[in-house]
Design a protein around this motif. Structure first.
Motif, mmCIF file in Angstrom:
data_model
loop_
_atom_site.group_PDB
_atom_site.id
_atom_site.type_symbol
_atom_site.label_atom_id
_atom_site.label_comp_id
_atom_site.label_asym_id
_atom_site.label_seq_id
_atom_site.Cartn_x
_atom_site.Cartn_y
_atom_site.Cartn_z
ATOM 1 N N SER A 1 1.084 -1.608 0.096
ATOM 2 C CA SER A 1 0.018 0.030 0.123
ATOM 3 C C SER A 1 1.030 1.217 0.153
ATOM 4 C CB SER A 1 -1.240 0.352 1.216
ATOM 5 O OG SER A 1 -0.448 -0.133 2.772
ATOM 6 N N ILE A 2 2.014 1.476 -0.017
ATOM 7 C CA ILE A 2 2.759 2.314 0.612
ATOM 8 C C ILE A 2 3.787 2.516 -0.955
ATOM 9 C CG2 ILE A 2 4.809 3.254 1.572
ATOM 10 C CD1 ILE A 2 4.831 0.868 3.406
ATOM 11 N N GLN A 3 2.915 3.652 -1.989
ATOM 12 C CA GLN A 3 3.232 4.247 -3.318
ATOM 13 C C GLN A 3 5.195 5.066 -3.098
ATOM 14 O OE1 GLN A 3 1.168 6.117 -5.238
ATOM 15 N NE2 GLN A 3 -0.428 5.309 -3.730
ATOM 16 N N SER A 4 6.095 4.068 -3.116
ATOM 17 C CA SER A 4 7.113 5.677 -2.800
ATOM 18 C C SER A 4 8.270 5.811 -4.239
ATOM 19 C CB SER A 4 8.356 4.833 -2.220
ATOM 20 O OG SER A 4 9.197 3.726 -2.555
ATOM 21 N N SER A 5 8.428 7.383 -4.419
ATOM 22 C CA SER A 5 9.301 8.064 -5.257
ATOM 23 C C SER A 5 10.467 9.032 -4.870
ATOM 24 C CB SER A 5 8.067 8.567 -5.919
ATOM 25 O OG SER A 5 7.197 8.138 -6.093
ATOM 26 N N SER B 1 9.279 10.736 -1.818
ATOM 27 C CA SER B 1 7.747 10.586 -1.437
ATOM 28 C C SER B 1 7.032 9.666 -1.283
ATOM 29 C CB SER B 1 7.025 11.764 -2.330
ATOM 30 O OG SER B 1 7.251 11.040 -3.719
ATOM 31 N N LEU B 2 6.439 9.618 -0.470
ATOM 32 C CA LEU B 2 5.520 8.165 0.682
ATOM 33 C C LEU B 2 4.372 8.674 0.462
ATOM 34 C CD1 LEU B 2 7.944 6.632 3.292
ATOM 35 C CD2 LEU B 2 7.866 5.809 0.958
ATOM 36 N N GLN B 3 3.224 7.630 -0.592
ATOM 37 C CA GLN B 3 2.053 8.117 -0.661
ATOM 38 C C GLN B 3 1.381 7.097 -0.238
ATOM 39 O OE1 GLN B 3 2.539 10.435 -4.839
ATOM 40 N NE2 GLN B 3 0.066 10.689 -4.076
ATOM 41 N N ILE B 4 0.163 7.412 0.577
ATOM 42 C CA ILE B 4 -0.827 5.761 1.064
ATOM 43 C C ILE B 4 -2.481 5.740 0.953
ATOM 44 C CG2 ILE B 4 -1.151 4.394 3.107
ATOM 45 C CD1 ILE B 4 1.080 4.927 4.166
ATOM 46 N N GLN B 5 -2.803 5.646 -0.134
ATOM 47 C CA GLN B 5 -4.130 5.907 -0.338
ATOM 48 C C GLN B 5 -5.111 5.233 1.604
ATOM 49 O OE1 GLN B 5 -5.989 5.047 -4.206
ATOM 50 N NE2 GLN B 5 -8.222 5.411 -3.433
ATOM 51 N N GLY C 1 15.983 18.542 -14.019
ATOM 52 C CA GLY C 1 16.539 17.742 -15.462
ATOM 53 C C GLY C 1 16.051 16.626 -15.042
ATOM 54 N N LEU C 2 15.827 16.224 -13.734
ATOM 55 C CA LEU C 2 15.137 14.742 -13.642
ATOM 56 C C LEU C 2 14.056 14.751 -13.230
ATOM 57 C CD1 LEU C 2 18.322 14.316 -11.384
ATOM 58 C CD2 LEU C 2 17.770 13.728 -13.174
ATOM 59 N N PHE C 3 13.347 13.308 -13.090
ATOM 60 C CA PHE C 3 12.509 13.426 -13.254
ATOM 61 C C PHE C 3 11.752 12.765 -11.877
ATOM 62 C CE2 PHE C 3 13.397 13.339 -17.390
ATOM 63 C CZ PHE C 3 11.406 13.264 -18.432
ATOM 64 N N LYS C 4 10.335 12.878 -11.244
ATOM 65 C CA LYS C 4 10.014 12.317 -10.263
ATOM 66 C C LYS C 4 9.484 10.735 -10.627
ATOM 67 C CE LYS C 4 6.673 11.691 -6.980
ATOM 68 N NZ LYS C 4 5.409 12.231 -6.095
ATOM 69 N N VAL C 5 10.163 9.870 -10.374
ATOM 70 C CA VAL C 5 9.828 8.837 -10.793
ATOM 71 C C VAL C 5 9.721 7.533 -9.408
ATOM 72 C CG1 VAL C 5 11.585 8.757 -12.719
ATOM 73 C CG2 VAL C 5 12.181 7.987 -9.980
ATOM 74 N N PRO C 6 8.785 6.792 -9.745
ATOM 75 C CA PRO C 6 8.081 5.378 -8.473
ATOM 76 C C PRO C 6 8.802 4.831 -8.919
ATOM 77 C CG PRO C 6 6.704 5.165 -11.033
ATOM 78 C CD PRO C 6 7.919 6.731 -10.847
ATOM 79 N N LEU C 7 8.916 4.807 -7.345
ATOM 80 C CA LEU C 7 10.343 3.424 -6.458
ATOM 81 C C LEU C 7 9.659 2.148 -6.568
ATOM 82 C CD1 LEU C 7 13.204 6.201 -5.423
ATOM 83 C CD2 LEU C 7 13.655 3.927 -7.736
ATOM 84 N N ASP C 8 9.979 1.335 -6.562
ATOM 85 C CA ASP C 8 9.182 0.026 -5.368
ATOM 86 C C ASP C 8 10.734 0.239 -4.050
ATOM 87 O OD1 ASP C 8 10.235 -3.316 -4.852
ATOM 88 O OD2 ASP C 8 7.973 -2.521 -5.819
ATOM 89 N N ILE C 9 9.902 -0.425 -2.979
ATOM 90 C CA ILE C 9 10.341 0.233 -1.730
ATOM 91 C C ILE C 9 11.544 -0.853 -2.015
ATOM 92 C CG2 ILE C 9 10.218 -1.021 0.621
ATOM 93 C CD1 ILE C 9 7.271 -0.295 0.713
#
Length: 181
Positions: free
Chosen positions: A25-29, A37-41, A86-94
């Motif tokens: 449930s933890i979205q990391s970027s 950043s961490l997001q949890i719905q 110049g870098l992107f906000k990218v999703p990362l697995d934990i």
């Protein structure tokens, strides 16, 4: 310090899991510049005060917390958008947050990243629920206080007292307050 932000993000992930959130449930970027950043719905709505309280309680011992995130009108950067760096906000697995070096994460952020992972909606743990104090109703008194001529450096309560904004029998206490300030 990006390394410190990474270490604190890992610690926060562990804290969330220990508190009952599922890892799925933890979205990391990586945000594209200074941090993560961490997001949890979750399965319920939080008001801004609840969100701010939970956030500050969770990260109370972390120096890298960006307190601007608790602003309810703050715009959150969407994944795969380019930062001024110049870098992107990218999703990362934990596991990637945990295992990759800062340089490897920055390399991933040089371009948008395809991401199909679906995250679970989490149930807010009981320990995170905040009992709201009832709002006290403020009694408004119709008055003829001259607010226009109040000195800028005076507090409203002091000016009100000086203008006679007190009930009969309270004059002694009112004058004591004025004298003490």
């Amino acid at each position: 310090n990006l390394q410190e932000a990474k270490e604190q993000t890992i610690a926060l992930i562990h804290r969330l899991i220990d508190d009952g959130f599922e890892a799925d449930s933890i979205q990391s970027s990586f945000t594209g510049k200074k941090g993560f950043s961490l997001q949890i719905q979750i399965n319920e709505r939080l008001n801004p005060v609840q969100f701010k309280t939970i956030t500050k309680t969770l990260a109370k011992d972390f120096s890298c917390l960006d307190t601007k995130i608790t602003d309810p009108v703050r715009i959150v950067r969407v994944s795969n958008t380019k930062h001024q760096s110049g870098l992107f906000k990218v999703p990362l697995d934990i596991d990637e947050v945990n295992d990759l070096s800062v340089e490897q994460i920055k390399e991933l952020a040089t371009k948008p990243r395809k991401w199909d992972k679906v995250y679970l909606v989490a149930k807010l743990p009981a320990s995170y629920k905040i009992v709201e104090k009832p709002i006290q109703k403020i009694q408004q008194v119709d008055s003829s206080i001259d607010w226009i001529n109040k000195p800028k450096d005076w507090r409203n309560c002091k000016w009100s007292l000086l203008q006679g904004g007190f009930k009969n029998g309270e004059r002694h206490q009112a004058l004591t307050v004025i004298a003490a300030t």
